[in-house]
Scaffold this active site. Structure first.
Site, short mmCIF file in Angstrom:
data_model
loop_
_atom_site.label_atom_id
_atom_site.label_comp_id
_atom_site.label_asym_id
_atom_site.label_seq_id
_atom_site.Cartn_x
_atom_site.Cartn_y
_atom_site.Cartn_z
N SER A 44 12.09 6.97 7.18
CA SER A 44 11.61 6.61 9.08
C SER A 44 11.93 5.68 8.65
O SER A 44 12.00 4.62 8.04
CB SER A 44 10.61 6.86 9.03
OG SER A 44 10.47 6.52 10.13
N GLU A 73 0.73 -1.35 -0.02
CA GLU A 73 0.09 -0.31 0.20
C GLU A 73 0.67 1.14 0.72
O GLU A 73 1.98 0.96 0.69
CB GLU A 73 -0.94 0.24 1.51
CG GLU A 73 -1.71 -1.11 1.18
CD GLU A 73 -2.71 -1.16 2.34
OE1 GLU A 73 -3.90 -1.59 2.61
OE2 GLU A 73 -2.39 -0.75 3.54
N SER A 96 12.13 6.99 15.09
CA SER A 96 10.50 6.53 15.16
C SER A 96 11.52 6.19 16.68
O SER A 96 11.56 5.33 17.46
CB SER A 96 9.40 5.16 14.93
OG SER A 96 9.41 5.70 13.10
N LEU A 97 11.30 7.09 17.72
CA LEU A 97 11.74 6.98 19.29
C LEU A 97 10.43 6.58 20.35
O LEU A 97 10.97 5.44 20.63
CB LEU A 97 12.03 8.29 19.77
CG LEU A 97 13.00 9.14 20.60
CD1 LEU A 97 14.37 7.98 20.89
CD2 LEU A 97 13.21 9.83 21.09
N ASN A 98 9.92 7.50 20.43
CA ASN A 98 8.55 6.59 21.33
C ASN A 98 8.73 6.17 22.63
O ASN A 98 7.70 5.91 23.07
CB ASN A 98 7.67 5.20 19.93
CG ASN A 98 7.57 5.36 18.75
OD1 ASN A 98 6.93 7.05 18.70
ND2 ASN A 98 7.47 4.54 17.68
N CYS A 124 -1.25 6.76 9.65
CA CYS A 124 0.15 6.36 10.18
C CYS A 124 -0.28 4.65 10.19
O CYS A 124 -0.74 4.60 12.01
CB CYS A 124 1.12 6.33 11.18
SG CYS A 124 1.56 8.21 10.55
N CYS A 168 6.91 -4.13 16.20
CA CYS A 168 6.92 -2.77 17.55
C CYS A 168 5.26 -3.37 17.97
O CYS A 168 4.70 -3.42 16.76
CB CYS A 168 6.67 -1.77 16.47
SG CYS A 168 8.37 -0.95 16.03
N GLY A 223 6.99 -1.52 6.10
CA GLY A 223 8.26 -2.32 6.35
C GLY A 223 9.68 -1.13 6.81
O GLY A 223 9.11 0.33 7.01
N GLU A 224 10.54 -1.75 7.74
CA GLU A 224 11.42 -1.04 8.55
C GLU A 224 12.69 -0.63 6.95
O GLU A 224 13.63 -1.72 6.65
CB GLU A 224 11.93 -1.25 8.97
CG GLU A 224 13.80 -1.19 9.90
CD GLU A 224 13.65 0.47 9.66
OE1 GLU A 224 12.56 0.54 10.68
OE2 GLU A 224 14.91 1.10 9.67
N CYS A 268 1.91 -1.40 16.54
CA CYS A 268 1.74 -1.31 14.31
C CYS A 268 1.69 -2.22 14.24
O CYS A 268 1.57 -3.42 14.36
CB CYS A 268 3.51 -0.99 14.35
SG CYS A 268 3.51 -0.68 12.60
N CYS A 290 3.62 8.82 0.96
CA CYS A 290 4.08 7.26 1.63
C CYS A 290 3.95 6.31 1.37
O CYS A 290 3.42 5.32 0.32
CB CYS A 290 3.40 7.67 3.17
SG CYS A 290 3.31 6.66 4.45
N ASN A 313 -2.71 5.53 16.68
CA ASN A 313 -3.88 5.88 15.67
C ASN A 313 -4.36 3.87 16.32
O ASN A 313 -3.69 3.63 15.80
CB ASN A 313 -3.74 5.21 14.14
CG ASN A 313 -3.50 6.73 13.43
OD1 ASN A 313 -4.91 7.67 13.80
ND2 ASN A 313 -2.52 7.28 12.83
N CYS A 335 6.78 -6.77 8.31
CA CYS A 335 7.62 -6.37 8.49
C CYS A 335 8.39 -7.06 9.67
O CYS A 335 8.04 -7.51 10.66
CB CYS A 335 7.24 -4.80 9.45
SG CYS A 335 9.02 -3.68 10.01
N1 SAH Z 1 9.43 1.08 9.76
C1 SAH Z 1 9.69 2.42 9.95
C2 SAH Z 1 8.84 3.19 9.38
C3 SAH Z 1 7.65 2.51 8.64
S1 SAH Z 1 6.23 3.15 10.03
C4 SAH Z 1 9.72 3.15 11.64
O1 SAH Z 1 8.81 2.83 12.03
O2 SAH Z 1 10.31 4.31 11.27
C5 SAH Z 1 5.38 4.83 9.78
C6 SAH Z 1 5.70 5.16 11.55
O3 SAH Z 1 4.08 5.08 12.26
C7 SAH Z 1 6.07 5.02 12.87
O4 SAH Z 1 6.81 5.91 13.12
C8 SAH Z 1 5.52 4.45 13.71
O5 SAH Z 1 5.81 4.76 14.43
C9 SAH Z 1 4.29 5.15 13.49
N2 SAH Z 1 3.46 3.95 14.19
C10 SAH Z 1 2.85 3.11 13.79
N3 SAH Z 1 1.42 2.45 13.65
C11 SAH Z 1 1.37 3.91 14.70
C12 SAH Z 1 0.15 4.26 15.08
N4 SAH Z 1 -0.45 2.94 15.01
N5 SAH Z 1 -0.31 5.49 15.46
C13 SAH Z 1 0.16 5.70 15.00
N6 SAH Z 1 1.75 6.05 14.72
C14 SAH Z 1 1.56 4.42 14.41
FE1 SF4 Z 2 7.82 -1.71 11.94
FE2 SF4 Z 2 7.77 0.50 11.87
FE3 SF4 Z 2 5.36 -0.86 12.75
FE4 SF4 Z 2 7.81 -1.32 13.97
S1 SF4 Z 2 6.60 1.25 13.55
S2 SF4 Z 2 6.47 -2.57 13.67
S3 SF4 Z 2 9.73 -0.51 12.76
S4 SF4 Z 2 7.02 -0.52 9.88
#
Ligand code: SAH
Ligand code: SF4
Length: 355
Positions: A193, A95, A215-217, A334, A120, A161-162, A123, A109, A291, A116
């Site tokens: 990212s 997608e 992506s720190l979080n 996201c 996480c 994906g990463e 996600c 995007c 989200n 992936c």
């Molecule tokens: N794998 C890479 C890029 C794709 S994820 C990464 O993790 O950075 C893209 C972004 O979506 C990341 O910043 C991730 O933290 C965010 N993301 C994933 N799931 C989410 C959710 N449920 N709500 C908000 N952001 C989310």
């Molecule tokens: Fe993969 Fe990024 Fe989702 Fe983490 S946030 S599972 S690295 S796509």
């Protein structure tokens, strides 16, 4: 020659295309001509490339292809966001999301893998595991297909994906997107990212220019270990050291994405720790309310918590932007990609209680 042995020219950087053509005894400048046809004009049929000799066109048709994608489905959100679903040659899907910005501008995007491996816990993509890497053509074709709907000003590698787990293909795809004879994207218009694969981050910095988002979080290893298993391999200290070393052009910053999850990482103590963590790093922070989705029991924070978190950062002199995710009504926000489709096929794992 059978179809599957033909080279897909969309997999080749200008340098590789030049090499391919010189292998056929052709002049160097033909590579630039081909780049112009394929990316600037969007022509993928060699027969239409009228400034190439008929003999060359026929030889190319025998030995090469230029793949071209049409989305299998396009969903349009009320806010103008569009989500494209592409079916790959092996039946997998990816997608891509086109997000309207101010004026006529749009950000795309783009996905870099099917699924992936980083797992996480917040996600949706992470819950599926890694199916496979995309090749450079599959990354670039998302852009080629989207520009048919109008110009794309900025590209973010933030779909599925990463990207640093597929470094070779991603670096090639960037080189193709940057090629001045083709799309001619400047590196400042492209953002990658990452969840924080430290050695690959540093290798990326050595090999190609691109805006970096991390992506720190979380602000402690204990919480980040829970949210992002990659943190057990590269904990915050190592990650921040790598960020300090990352080669940044003057006046550029690393973007730190911080998803705010209710009761997990949205306290004022977290905000203050975040300021400390980013001390000495050229940083800007994107605050993204979580989200909610069916694959997770995590909850979005209240509006006041987001407000107070941002205020704490701003008061301490940080650049902190609140980002609303667009395309919520079509699961294009996201981290929501791939959900509906697989969910509908019963592949969605049961939600896990994490909070
Ligand atoms: N794998 C890479 C890029 C794709 S994820 C990464 O993790 O950075 C893209 C972004 O979506 C990341 O910043 C991730 O933290 C965010 N993301 C994933 N799931 C989410 C959710 N449920 N709500 C908000 N952001 C989310
Ligand atoms: Fe993969 Fe990024 Fe989702 Fe983490 S946030 S599972 S690295 S796509």
């Amino acid at each position: 020659m059978p179809q599957n042995q033909r080279v897909d020219l969309k997999n080749l950087t200008l340098e590789e295309l030049t090499g391919f053509l010189s292998g056929l005894g052709k002049e160097k400048f033909r590579a630039r001509q081909l780049m112009r046809w394929i990316y600037r004009r969007g022509v993928t049929s060699f027969a239409e490339m009228t400034d190439l000799s008929k003999a060359l066109r026929e030889e190319l048709a025998e030995r090469a292809t230029a793949s071209d994608w049409t989305p299998e489905r396009v969903e349009k959100s009320r806010d103008g966001t569009r989500k494209y679903l592409f079916r790959l040659a092996d039946g997998q899907t990816v997608e891509t999301v086109r997000i309207p910005m101010e004026g006529e501008r749009a950000t795309l995007c783009v996905s870099t893998q099917v699924g992936c491996a980083m797992a996480c816990t917040f996600c949706l993509t992470g819950t599926f595991g890694l199916v496979r890497n995309l090749d450079p053509a599959e990354i670039v074709n998302q852009v080629c297909a989207a520009v048919k709907d109008g110009p794309v000003n900025n590209i973010v590698l933030m779909g599925m994906g990463e990207p640093l787990h597929n470094l070779e293909s991603v670096v090639k795809a960037l080189e193709i997107l940057y090629c001045t004879e083709g799309f001619d994207y400047g590196p400042r218009r492209v953002t990658l990212s990452t969840s924080g694969l430290v050695p690959e981050m540093l290798e990326l910095g050595r090999r190609v220019r691109v805006n970096l988002a991390v992506s720190l979080n979380a602000t402690t290893d204990a919480v980040r270990d829970q949210l992002m298993p990659v943190n057990r391999r590269y904990p915050l200290r190592e990650l921040m050291n790598a960020c300090r070393k990352y080669p940044l052009p003057p006046s550029q910053r690393i973007t730190f994405e911080y998803i705010l999850i209710r009761g997990v990482n949205d306290s004022l103590e977290d905000a203050r720790r975040l300021v400390k963590l980013l001390h000495g790093v050229k940083a800007k922070v994107n605050l993204i309310p979580f989200n909610e989705h069916d694959g997770s029991a995590f909850r979005a924070p209240g509006a006041e918590a987001v407000e107070a978190f941002q205020r704490t950062l701003l008061d301490r002199g940080m650049v902190a932007i609140r980002r609303a995710s667009k395309g919520q009504d079509i699961s294009a926000a996201c981290g929501q990609l791939k959900g509906k489709l697989e969910g509908a096929q019963g592949l969605l794992p049961a939600p896990e209680q994490k909070t």
